[in-house]
Write an enzyme that holds these catalytic residues in place. Structure first.
Site, PDB file in Angstrom:
ATOM      1  N   ASP A 320      -5.990  17.829   5.798  1.00  0.00           N
ATOM      2  CA  ASP A 320      -6.819  16.893   5.062  1.00  0.00           C
ATOM      3  C   ASP A 320      -7.346  17.653   3.834  1.00  0.00           C
ATOM      4  O   ASP A 320      -7.287  18.894   3.774  1.00  0.00           O
ATOM      5  CB  ASP A 320      -7.965  16.364   5.932  1.00  0.00           C
ATOM      6  CG  ASP A 320      -8.535  15.073   5.341  1.00  0.00           C
ATOM      7  OD1 ASP A 320      -8.266  14.775   4.169  1.00  0.00           O
ATOM      8  OD2 ASP A 320      -9.278  14.374   6.057  1.00  0.00           O
TER       9      ASP A 320
HETATM   10  C1  BGC Z   1      -9.798  12.019   3.419  1.00  0.00           C
HETATM   11  C2  BGC Z   1      -8.352  11.659   3.681  1.00  0.00           C
HETATM   12  C3  BGC Z   1      -7.677  11.347   2.387  1.00  0.00           C
HETATM   13  C4  BGC Z   1      -7.815  12.520   1.458  1.00  0.00           C
HETATM   14  C5  BGC Z   1      -7.175  12.309   0.116  1.00  0.00           C
HETATM   15  C6  BGC Z   1      -9.937  13.098   2.357  1.00  0.00           C
HETATM   16  O1  BGC Z   1     -11.263  13.243   1.978  1.00  0.00           O
HETATM   17  O2  BGC Z   1     -10.399  12.426   4.610  1.00  0.00           O
HETATM   18  O3  BGC Z   1      -8.272  10.570   4.558  1.00  0.00           O
HETATM   19  O4  BGC Z   1      -6.338  11.016   2.603  1.00  0.00           O
HETATM   20  O5  BGC Z   1      -9.185  12.770   1.232  1.00  0.00           O
HETATM   21  O6  BGC Z   1      -7.864  11.369  -0.612  1.00  0.00           O
END
Ligand code: BGC
Length: 801
Positions: A320
């Protein structure tokens, strides 16, 4: 005096200079750490061609020869093996992390890249390997809608949030939505959609529940698999997230989930396992949190032993965004790709290789997985970017799918559907400011969003001008208060539409001059914060007064009141549900939300959604409530970049660690076991028509449970029914019942019927044995229930296993 002024001036100038220098160096550091650190690694986009046997090939490495990896007639394995041979160790390490946040925040040179694409797999210029683009998310693609130097727009469709899709219980429909989402990504040149989300609704107040499907792992798995099939069928990858047990937003990067192996296996891993088995997603996103003391992104047991070893997953795992703490530990654990990537991580990986802590074999394994994905992208295979998806077609898909996921909770005296063309008094700011979806990365940059007011107008329903003018006047008096923040700003500044003020004269007049009142209650939540009980789970005092006053005045005139819940997650209903005549749980239906609600209200479509989570009487009834952050701390931007840990002696329960004391007793598994009354049970939902279940049979043959039932529409509207199959095994240590299968009928015309058939492998009834550390089948009598909801069993039969 003069001296003092001089001194002050010097100090001020000094401070300004220091601030400017600090700002300059601060910005330089941010820029070189998070935004621009790729140096010479610039994508090559023009290639010479080589002709062999009358076929043309791109000479990606410009050596004048056809290398195996350039030859699309060679097998994927041979092509990858060839690239691995040709790559230097520096190039391999470079590939393990993305290019930073520049693309995500739109800092790309005009005409280059895809502004707003939140992550990349970096190019390998020497070998002509391309940049691969990754972007969110579960409710539709998110890229920036406008670009510097271009008049074109790049809007995407805001599809219904995942909770709506799950509430359809219609996997074919979810797959169809996935196809539209995938198509949009393909047309815009995005190679991976960062979704679907497959975390469980462990607690109703997790801020991101709207991105997830259910409190039940089977629903989660089946819906997630359908979504992956839909998207990947378009040649676009998915990233199923957030693996694993990321069930709260509060302190999400440091929170340690303390959980039993049984709960992990049966509840939190299960949905992902179904998705991997049934849809083989090309990527999986590891989660921010820790599990039993280990950062998931650095946990080899989860990312390699279970995911790859036990489940046979062959795809790629990415982190993530800024997730994980130790880049070397991440790659060693099987977290192949670090997103969005930082200079620090790049340096740490290089150093890890040099000092031997980053195993070369692990580098090769991860690079191989990343390359496999790159080689399967449209980009490597001549796919064209049109930047012109069929947004109109997708709007029709979102409108229909949202309609099917809306849930009729109450419909006293069949006040719905609206008969004829009654005049509607629209009450509450959210009737006019309808919420299309949640905030954060699950948000979409859509071109427009249809409010309930617009939806009703489109359906030709007349509306009380007096009621509407209360909203309009409030906006005119204080426009800023109604200016809902968008995108990233919305994530860090939770917005709630202001409460409208109605006088008793207003209520009386609306009731006199309108035929029906529709009152919308809105709730929004999203990434970076969990919801709270007061005024979020519960109605505010103002909302309650609005409900009571509207009902009082309309009921005095024998006119009905309909409540529309425009929410992303569960709200309290038990204390007020007896007041209005009808309640429609509209959820957040995407950009066509208002039209979808209108389709239901006027009876164009009979509601057929059912709950994929329980609506409890009180939040405290959830066992998980004992261990959940209830303070609603909202994340700050800096929390993402600097994830400092609190010393252990200062750890606070539910912030720094969360004990999953309820074990497998999440949602209905707990309410049923503890015999707790609920407001609306799991699997519940009304229709304008009614159904009869006929000739049920349950039979055990060849280690498979076969169950059949005829569903007949015995009402006077066309409609669809969701049939659920639960199993129970009497044991102190097991839930009263667990969902094992579900199906949805076609649209049955009044009087029409359909046979619903299930075939469930007996192995699906296995449970995790903590002592043995494996799945085992409880021996003895199992009861199979064919049901309309978890609390409405139509037929039960026992089988002996
Ligand atoms: C989120 C993810 C997301 C990623 C990219 C993170 O803060 O937890 O779900 O895909 O950002 O935007």
């Amino acid at each position: 005096m003069k001296k003092l002024i001089k001194y002050l001036l010097f100090t001020i100038v000094g401070l300004v200079i220091i601030a400017a220098i600090a700002g300059f160096f601060g910005w330089r550091w941010v820029n070189s750490t998070f935004l621009a650190f790729e140096k010479d690694f610039k994508e090559v986009v023009e290639f010479e061609t080589i002709t062999v046997d009358g076929e043309e090939f791109l000479d990606r490495n410009a050596n004048g020869e056809l290398d195996v990896y350039e030859d699309h007639r060679a097998t994927l394995d041979d092509r990858i093996a060839n690239v691995l041979d040709l790559m230097t160790i520096e190039e391999k390490i470079h590939l393990l992390k993305g290019s930073g946040m520049a693309s995500g925040v739109g800092r790309v040179p005009a005409g280059e890249g895809i502004p707003g694409a939140v992550g990349t797999i970096v190019p390998t210029p020497r070998l002509g390997l391309p940049t691969v683009y990754l972007s969110d998310g579960p409710a539709g693609l998110r890229i920036l809608p406008t670009r510097e130097g271009s008049d074109e727009t790049f809007y995407c469709t805001a599809f219904p949030i995942a909770t709506v899709l799950a509430s359809t219980w219609n996997t074919d429909l979810v797959e169809e939505v996935g196809q539209s989402m995938g198509n949009e990504a393909k047309e815009y040149g995005i190679d991976v959609i960062l979704g679907p989300g497959a975390n469980l609704h462990r607690h109703p107040l997790c801020g991101r529940n709207f991105e997830y499907y259910s409190e039940d792992p089977l629903v989660t798995g089946k819906m997630g698999a359908a979504m992956v099939r839909g998207i990947e069928g378009q040649g676009v990858g998915t990233s199923v997230k957030h693996f694993l047990a990321n069930n709260q937003e509060t302190n999400r990067t440091n929170n340690d989930v303390r959980i039993s192996e049984r709960a992990l296996r049966e509840m939190y891993l299960k949905g992902f396992e179904i998705i991997v088995n049934e849809a083989n997603p090309s990527t999986i996103m590891s989660s921010y949190n820790k599990i039993n003391g280990v950062q998931v992104a650095e946990d080899r047991r989860i990312l390699t032993d279970i995911l790859r070893g036990e489940w046979g997953y062959e795809g790629m795992v990415m982190s993530d965004w800024f997730g994980g703490k130790d880049a070397v530990a991440m790659v060693n654990a099987g977290n192949d790709l670090l997103e969005p990537g930082t200079k620090r991580q790049w340096d740490a990986l290089t150093e890890g290789f040099e000092n031997g802590t980053l195993d070369e074999q692990n580098i090769n394994t991860s690079v191989e997985r990343i390359l496999k994905f790159i080689f399967q992208t449209a980009k490597m295979n001549g796919g064209e970017i049109t930047n012109a998806p069929d947004l109109e077609k997708h709007a029709a898909v979102t409108r229909q799918s949202a309609t099917e996921g809306m849930i009729l909770l109450k419909n006293e005296n069949n006040v719905l559907p609206l008969k004829g063309s009654p005049k509607v008094a629209l009450i509450g700011a959210n009737s006019f400011q309808f919420i299309a979806g949640g905030t954060g990365s699950g948000d979409v940059n859509e071109a427009y969003s249809v409010s309930l007011q617009e939806g009703l107008a489109n359906a030709g329903i007349p509306m009380s001008e007096e009621a509407t003018s209360v909203f309009e006047e409030a906006v005119a008096a204080n426009p800023e208060a109604f200016d809902a923040p968008e995108g990233i700003t919305a994530m860090f500044n939770p917005y709630k539409a202001p409460q409208l003020k109605y006088s008793s004269k207003d209520y009386a007049q609306f009731a006199e001059t309108s035929d029906v009142a529709i009152l919308t209650i809105g709730r929004n939540a999203g990434e970076g914060g969990d919801r709270v009980i007061k005024d979020d789970f519960t109605l505010t005092e103002g909302e309650l007064a609005m409900l009571n006053n509207t009902c009082e005045s309309f009921h005095a005139q024998n006119k009905p009141v309909i409540v529309v819940l425009n929410v992303g997650g569960v709200v309290e209903t038990a204390s007020w549900k007896n007041i209005p005549d009808a309640i429609l749980l509209a959820w957040q239906g995407g950009q066509e939300g208002g039209n979808s609600v209108a389709d239901i209200l006027i009876g164009k479509v009979s509601p057929s959604g059912k709950l994929t989570m329980t609506f409890p009487v009180a939040i405290e009834d959830h066992w998980s409530n004992k261990n959940f952050p209830l303070d609603g701390i909202t994340m700050k931007m800096t929390d993402m970049l600097f994830q400092g840990e609190t010393p252990e002696e200062e750890w606070v329960a539910n912030v720094d660690y969360t004990v999953y004391e309820e074990d497998i007793y999440v949602g209905y598994r707990h309410f049923d076991k503890a015999n707790i009354e609920v407001s609306y049970p799991f699997g519940y939902g009304l229709s304008y028509t009614s159904f009869q279940y006929l000739n049920p049979t349950v039979e055990l043959k060849n280690d498979t449970i076969y169950a059949d039932v005829i569903v007949q529409n015995i009402g006077s509207y066309d409609g669809k029914e969701v049939v659920q199959l639960y199993s129970s095994f009497e044991s102190e240590d097991r839930p009263t019942q667990e969902l094992r299968a579900f199906a949805k009928t076609e649209t049955l015309p009044a009087g029409g019927e359909q046979i619903i058939s299930f075939a469930i492998p007996v192995s699906d009834l296995k449970v995790w044995d903590e002592n043995e550390g494996q799945w085992t089948l409880p021996k003895g009598e199992h009861h199979i229930h064919i049901a309309a909801s978890s609390r409405d069993h139509k037929f039960s039969q026992s089988i002996s296993l």
